[in-house]
Design a protein around this motif. Structure first.
Motif, PDB file in Angstrom:
ATOM      1  N   PHE A  63      26.702   3.747  23.955  1.00 59.43           N
ATOM      2  CA  PHE A  63      25.926   3.048  22.930  1.00 59.43           C
ATOM      3  C   PHE A  63      25.878   3.795  21.594  1.00 59.43           C
ATOM      4  CE2 PHE A  63      24.365   1.447  26.989  1.00 59.43           C
ATOM      5  CZ  PHE A  63      24.518   0.087  26.802  1.00 59.43           C
ATOM      6  N   LEU A  64      26.826   4.645  21.395  1.00 57.97           N
ATOM      7  CA  LEU A  64      26.936   5.293  20.089  1.00 57.97           C
ATOM      8  C   LEU A  64      27.259   4.237  19.034  1.00 57.97           C
ATOM      9  CD1 LEU A  64      28.909   8.586  20.794  1.00 57.97           C
ATOM     10  CD2 LEU A  64      26.795   8.431  19.498  1.00 57.97           C
ATOM     11  N   ASP A  65      26.636   4.356  17.876  1.00 57.67           N
ATOM     12  CA  ASP A  65      26.794   3.315  16.850  1.00 57.67           C
ATOM     13  C   ASP A  65      28.112   3.514  16.097  1.00 57.67           C
ATOM     14  OD1 ASP A  65      26.095   1.081  15.450  1.00 57.67           O
ATOM     15  OD2 ASP A  65      24.857   2.158  13.990  1.00 57.67           O
ATOM     16  N   ILE A  66      29.157   3.177  16.790  1.00 57.41           N
ATOM     17  CA  ILE A  66      30.488   3.274  16.192  1.00 57.41           C
ATOM     18  C   ILE A  66      31.154   1.905  16.321  1.00 57.41           C
ATOM     19  CG2 ILE A  66      32.770   4.364  16.351  1.00 57.41           C
ATOM     20  CD1 ILE A  66      31.254   6.710  17.818  1.00 57.41           C
ATOM     21  N   VAL A  67      31.748   1.469  15.181  1.00 58.67           N
ATOM     22  CA  VAL A  67      32.430   0.171  15.214  1.00 58.67           C
ATOM     23  C   VAL A  67      33.870   0.418  15.663  1.00 58.67           C
ATOM     24  CG1 VAL A  67      33.061  -1.886  13.902  1.00 58.67           C
ATOM     25  CG2 VAL A  67      30.934  -0.699  13.384  1.00 58.67           C
ATOM     26  N   ASN A  68      34.060   0.137  16.907  1.00 58.53           N
ATOM     27  CA  ASN A  68      35.395   0.311  17.487  1.00 58.53           C
ATOM     28  C   ASN A  68      35.808  -0.996  18.137  1.00 58.53           C
ATOM     29  OD1 ASN A  68      37.739   1.142  18.748  1.00 58.53           O
ATOM     30  ND2 ASN A  68      36.816   2.920  19.765  1.00 58.53           N
ATOM     31  N   PRO A  69      36.951  -1.576  17.652  1.00 57.42           N
ATOM     32  CA  PRO A  69      37.363  -2.866  18.225  1.00 57.42           C
ATOM     33  C   PRO A  69      37.658  -2.809  19.714  1.00 57.42           C
ATOM     34  CG  PRO A  69      39.019  -2.016  16.699  1.00 57.42           C
ATOM     35  CD  PRO A  69      37.837  -1.126  16.577  1.00 57.42           C
ATOM     36  N   PRO A  99      45.117 -23.380   5.593  1.00 60.13           N
ATOM     37  CA  PRO A  99      45.337 -22.989   4.183  1.00 60.13           C
ATOM     38  C   PRO A  99      44.028 -22.912   3.396  1.00 60.13           C
ATOM     39  CG  PRO A  99      45.899 -25.292   4.470  1.00 60.13           C
ATOM     40  CD  PRO A  99      45.494 -24.797   5.821  1.00 60.13           C
ATOM     41  N   LEU A 100      43.132 -22.042   3.879  1.00 61.31           N
ATOM     42  CA  LEU A 100      41.834 -21.890   3.211  1.00 61.31           C
ATOM     43  C   LEU A 100      41.905 -20.697   2.268  1.00 61.31           C
ATOM     44  CD1 LEU A 100      39.559 -22.382   6.339  1.00 61.31           C
ATOM     45  CD2 LEU A 100      39.946 -24.059   4.551  1.00 61.31           C
ATOM     46  N   LYS A 101      41.183 -20.781   1.172  1.00 56.27           N
ATOM     47  CA  LYS A 101      41.197 -19.720   0.182  1.00 56.27           C
ATOM     48  C   LYS A 101      40.290 -18.555   0.592  1.00 56.27           C
ATOM     49  CE  LYS A 101      41.873 -22.927  -3.648  1.00 56.27           C
ATOM     50  NZ  LYS A 101      41.209 -23.511  -4.809  1.00 56.27           N
ATOM     51  N   MET A 102      39.132 -18.893   1.113  1.00 56.55           N
ATOM     52  CA  MET A 102      38.143 -17.854   1.401  1.00 56.55           C
ATOM     53  C   MET A 102      37.300 -18.235   2.632  1.00 56.55           C
ATOM     54  SD  MET A 102      35.438 -16.213  -1.249  1.00 56.55           S
ATOM     55  CE  MET A 102      36.641 -15.616  -2.440  1.00 56.55           C
ATOM     56  N   ILE A 103      37.006 -17.219   3.439  1.00 54.91           N
ATOM     57  CA  ILE A 103      36.159 -17.426   4.627  1.00 54.91           C
ATOM     58  C   ILE A 103      34.970 -16.465   4.522  1.00 54.91           C
ATOM     59  CG2 ILE A 103      36.045 -17.281   7.151  1.00 54.91           C
ATOM     60  CD1 ILE A 103      39.224 -17.731   6.946  1.00 54.91           C
ATOM     61  N   LEU A 104      33.841 -17.028   4.721  1.00 54.34           N
ATOM     62  CA  LEU A 104      32.609 -16.212   4.647  1.00 54.34           C
ATOM     63  C   LEU A 104      32.052 -16.013   6.048  1.00 54.34           C
ATOM     64  CD1 LEU A 104      30.265 -14.916   2.931  1.00 54.34           C
ATOM     65  CD2 LEU A 104      29.186 -17.151   3.015  1.00 54.34           C
ATOM     66  N   LEU A 105      31.815 -14.775   6.339  1.00 47.40           N
ATOM     67  CA  LEU A 105      31.198 -14.409   7.619  1.00 47.40           C
ATOM     68  C   LEU A 105      29.830 -13.785   7.285  1.00 47.40           C
ATOM     69  CD1 LEU A 105      32.270 -14.486  10.592  1.00 47.40           C
ATOM     70  CD2 LEU A 105      32.867 -12.084  10.293  1.00 47.40           C
ATOM     71  N   TYR A 106      28.785 -14.434   7.708  1.00 45.34           N
ATOM     72  CA  TYR A 106      27.477 -13.915   7.311  1.00 45.34           C
ATOM     73  C   TYR A 106      26.518 -13.863   8.497  1.00 45.34           C
ATOM     74  CZ  TYR A 106      25.657 -18.697   7.217  1.00 45.34           C
ATOM     75  OH  TYR A 106      25.277 -19.944   7.563  1.00 45.34           O
ATOM     76  N   GLY A 107      25.527 -13.050   8.338  1.00 46.24           N
ATOM     77  CA  GLY A 107      24.526 -12.880   9.397  1.00 46.24           C
ATOM     78  C   GLY A 107      23.643 -11.688   9.094  1.00 46.24           C
ATOM     79  N   ARG A 108      22.582 -11.573   9.831  1.00 45.66           N
ATOM     80  CA  ARG A 108      21.655 -10.452   9.628  1.00 45.66           C
ATOM     81  C   ARG A 108      22.316  -9.125  10.030  1.00 45.66           C
ATOM     82  NH1 ARG A 108      16.807 -11.757   8.066  1.00 45.66           N
ATOM     83  NH2 ARG A 108      16.139 -13.913   8.233  1.00 45.66           N
ATOM     84  N   PRO A 109      21.852  -8.008   9.493  1.00 45.82           N
ATOM     85  CA  PRO A 109      22.459  -6.722   9.855  1.00 45.82           C
ATOM     86  C   PRO A 109      22.377  -6.488  11.362  1.00 45.82           C
ATOM     87  CG  PRO A 109      20.948  -6.448   7.997  1.00 45.82           C
ATOM     88  CD  PRO A 109      20.779  -7.837   8.476  1.00 45.82           C
ATOM     89  N   GLY A 110      23.491  -6.032  11.904  1.00 41.81           N
ATOM     90  CA  GLY A 110      23.521  -5.714  13.335  1.00 41.81           C
ATOM     91  C   GLY A 110      23.896  -6.883  14.208  1.00 41.81           C
ATOM     92  N   THR A 111      24.378  -7.946  13.614  1.00 48.40           N
ATOM     93  CA  THR A 111      24.771  -9.111  14.421  1.00 48.40           C
ATOM     94  C   THR A 111      26.249  -9.055  14.815  1.00 48.40           C
ATOM     95  OG1 THR A 111      24.959 -10.342  12.335  1.00 48.40           O
ATOM     96  CG2 THR A 111      22.986 -10.747  13.654  1.00 48.40           C
ATOM     97  N   GLY A 112      26.932  -8.037  14.333  1.00 48.02           N
ATOM     98  CA  GLY A 112      28.320  -7.844  14.783  1.00 48.02           C
ATOM     99  C   GLY A 112      29.367  -8.309  13.801  1.00 48.02           C
ATOM    100  N   LYS A 113      29.028  -8.375  12.552  1.00 53.01           N
ATOM    101  CA  LYS A 113      29.997  -8.832  11.533  1.00 53.01           C
ATOM    102  C   LYS A 113      31.157  -7.812  11.385  1.00 53.01           C
ATOM    103  CE  LYS A 113      26.841  -9.065   8.288  1.00 53.01           C
ATOM    104  NZ  LYS A 113      25.594  -8.803   9.011  1.00 53.01           N
ATOM    105  N   SER A 114      30.760  -6.564  11.279  1.00 53.76           N
ATOM    106  CA  SER A 114      31.772  -5.501  11.098  1.00 53.76           C
ATOM    107  C   SER A 114      32.692  -5.430  12.304  1.00 53.76           C
ATOM    108  CB  SER A 114      31.077  -4.150  10.889  1.00 53.76           C
ATOM    109  OG  SER A 114      30.251  -4.224   9.764  1.00 53.76           O
ATOM    110  N   MET A 115      32.101  -5.548  13.462  1.00 51.77           N
ATOM    111  CA  MET A 115      32.884  -5.552  14.702  1.00 51.77           C
ATOM    112  C   MET A 115      33.849  -6.726  14.711  1.00 51.77           C
ATOM    113  SD  MET A 115      33.552  -4.077  17.523  1.00 51.77           S
ATOM    114  CE  MET A 115      32.330  -3.036  18.245  1.00 51.77           C
ATOM    115  N   PHE A 116      33.379  -7.855  14.214  1.00 50.09           N
ATOM    116  CA  PHE A 116      34.213  -9.065  14.121  1.00 50.09           C
ATOM    117  C   PHE A 116      35.430  -8.801  13.246  1.00 50.09           C
ATOM    118  CE2 PHE A 116      33.473 -13.593  15.220  1.00 50.09           C
ATOM    119  CZ  PHE A 116      32.606 -13.398  16.277  1.00 50.09           C
ATOM    120  N   LEU A 117      35.158  -8.214  12.078  1.00 45.74           N
ATOM    121  CA  LEU A 117      36.244  -7.926  11.134  1.00 45.74           C
ATOM    122  C   LEU A 117      37.240  -6.933  11.730  1.00 45.74           C
ATOM    123  CD1 LEU A 117      34.807  -7.646   7.504  1.00 45.74           C
ATOM    124  CD2 LEU A 117      36.150  -9.474   8.474  1.00 45.74           C
ATOM    125  N   ASN A 118      36.689  -5.943  12.386  1.00 47.20           N
ATOM    126  CA  ASN A 118      37.553  -4.936  13.026  1.00 47.20           C
ATOM    127  C   ASN A 118      38.420  -5.542  14.115  1.00 47.20           C
ATOM    128  OD1 ASN A 118      37.155  -1.884  12.228  1.00 47.20           O
ATOM    129  ND2 ASN A 118      35.197  -2.911  11.960  1.00 47.20           N
TER     130      ASN A 118
END
Lengths: 272, 269
Positions: free
Chosen positions: B12-18, B41-60
């Motif tokens: 449970f170390l807070d490391i974003v590892n895919p 063929p979309l120009k931009m995709i927005l991924l949003y959510g409260r902090p800690g919901t896993g956005k960074s993990m998603f991107l990774n």
């Protein structure tokens, strides 16, 4: 490195803190309940305090009541004993005696008098009535006593012999006559004087019956029975001829059959 | 020291590892829809959510998955300087080294001069930190359809305004990430532990204990990770102090969960 001891202490404080609202709710509910209980118990106690002395007083009173006769019986048996005996004996005897009193009640003359009271007429002045009125008053007072005995049967029950004396018819009729004379003086009603005349005639007091029949005839000349009583009284007083003359004069005026029959009887000697 | 608690703590170390990405039903559905959106063929995709919901993990995770098939560029930390941003993009995407200052016009010339069969994808994490003007330029770059942007935003009141004002009409796909439910959290914890072969630790998390954890963390993955890290740290200390017999090991007791929450600041004691 975690300081476990400190963390445990903090956790313990947190637990206490977390139980505070629960404890507060529970304690407030308990306080409310206790207040309600106290309030209700106080109300009950107030009711009880109101009720208890009443009971106690009642008990004391009843005791005082019950104790008093017992003591009297013990100390003074002569005075205490006859009282309940008298009461017990009177109660069964009272019923048959009361029936006798009701018989006195049913005398017709009293109702008649009450009816006559309603019609008031000018006072009769000619008759000297000082002595009579006194006697009448005395006797009316006796009648009142009789009425009272009806209302309060205890007195009647105590001496039944006195009631029997009151029941004598003569006394009643005499009373009635005086009462009616009294009324007649006030009303000057010929019906009353005629009644008095008839009553005196029945009693054998022919002089009085003659007088009252004469008074009736002076007030109203057309009353047949008054002329008949007048004539009969004359006959009884030994004035037979005067009676025949008055009847003859009356028959000429009124053509009364009753007067004719009486005239025939006087002439024939049937009526003496 | 080969303690199961120590091993579980490291999970449970807070490391974003895919590699640590946990497949949950709802999350995998969202992830699949994101992958599909990139193909469009979309120009931009927005991924949003409260902090800690896993956005960074998603991107990774997305970066890891897409990097084998197409050119994907992930920028975990925002490049706040505008010139530096253009220079970085020019070097990474177009392999153009620029020594001096690179402005938007110069960068646009580079973009227009290049043409790719597969549109490169630029993943921008923590996009809420970018300036308003830079965000506007990112929008203009996406309009050229030469570069596809996937940006993540914290869903706060302020960031909502940014999203509304700058991207409302320009975003063709927006995906919201939410906190885990109690059931999802249980799966997340157990899967994470089992992935690290901590089966005994995974069995310690019953429905009751996970419910308590969920109540404290509201299903936030980052908070859960923090809490569980501290929890296993406490277990380790008890074990080291030979007091492990004094606490429950077959099930995580609420006392330890609350102690961990107090230490991490999730419970104000």
């Amino acid at each position: 490195m975690l300081n476990i001891i400190d963390l445990e202490k903090r956790w313990f404080r947190y637990k206490i803190k977390s139980y505070i609202p629960h404890a507060a709710i529970v304690s407030s509910v308990l306080i409310i309940l206790s207040i309600i209980l106290i309030y209700t118990t106080q109300e009950d106690s107030v009711v009880a305090t109101v009720e208890k002395p009443l009971h106690q007083n009642l008990i004391v009173q009843s005791e005082s009541i019950t104790i008093a006769p017992i003591e009297k019986i013990e100390t003074e048996p002569i005075y205490v004993e006859p009282k309940p005996i008298v009461v017990k004996k009177q109660l069964p005897l009272a019923r048959p005696q009361y029936k006798e009193v009701t018989q006195v009640k049913l005398s017709p003359s009293l109702d008649f008098m009450k009816k006559m009271q309603d019609s008031r007429q000018p006072y009769y002045k000619n008759e000297p009535t000082n002595g009579r009125s006194r006697t009448v008053r005395k006797e009316t007072s006796t009648t009142k006593k009789v009425i009272k005995t009806k209302a309060a049967p205890k007195q009647v029950r105590q001496d039944p012999v006195a009631i029997k004396k009151i029941q004598i018819k003569r006394q009643n009729t005499q009373n009635d006559i005086f009462e009616i004379i009294e009324r007649f003086k006030k009303n000057n009603n010929p019906a009353l004087s005629l009644f008095v005349a008839k009553k005196y005639y029945e009693l054998g007091e022919y002089k009085q019956s003659y007088n009252y029949a004469l008074i009736t005839n002076q007030i109203n000349k057309n009353i047949e029975s008054s002329w008949i009583i007048f004539s009969k009284s004359l006959v009884k007083l030994g004035k037979r001829n005067k009676a025949i003359k008055t009847l003859q004069k009356y028959i000429k005026q009124s053509h009364s059959n009753a007067a004719r029959i009486l005239l025939d009887e006087i002439r024939s000697g049937k009526f003496r | 020291m080969n303690s199961i608690y120590l091993k579980s703590k490291d999970v449970f170390l807070d490391i974003v590892n895919p590699k640590d990405y946990i497949q949950l039903d709802r999350v995998s559905t969202i992830y699949q829809s994101l992958k599909d959106s990139i193909k469009k063929p979309l120009k931009m995709i927005l991924l949003y959510g409260r902090p800690g919901t896993g956005k960074s993990m998603f991107l990774n995770k997305l970066h890891q998955d897409l990097s084998s098939s197409q050119s994907v560029f992930l920028y975990k930390t925002p490049i706040l300087d505008e010139s530096e941003f253009y220079k970085t993009l020019a070097q990474d995407i177009f392999e153009v080294r620029y020594s001096g200052e690179l402005n938007f016009t110069q960068f646009m010339k580079i973009v227009e001069s290049k043409n790719f069969d597969v549109v490169p994808v630029v993943l921008l994490d923590e996009a809420q930190l970018y300036s308003e003007s830079l965000m506007e330029r990112i929008r203009l770059l996406s309009d050229t359809r030469t570069i596809k942007f996937v940006i993540t935003l914290h869903k706060t009141e302020k960031e909502d305004i940014i999203a509304k004002e700058h991207f409302q009409t320009r975003i063709w796909e927006s995906i919201e990430l939410e906190n885990a439910s109690s059931t999802e959290l249980k799966i997340y914890i157990q899967k994470k532990l089992m992935k690290a072969n901590c089966f005994d630790s995974a069995n310690m998390f019953t429905g009751k204990s996970v419910h308590r954890i969920h109540k404290i963390t509201n299903g936030n993955y980052r908070d859960t990770n923090k809490l569980l890290y501290t929890l296993f740290d406490i277990y380790t200390i008890y074990e080291n102090n030979n007091k492990i017999t004094a606490i429950k090991t077959e099930q995580v007791p609420n006392k330890l969960i609350e102690m961990a929450a107090i230490h991490t600041g999730l419970i104000d004691a």
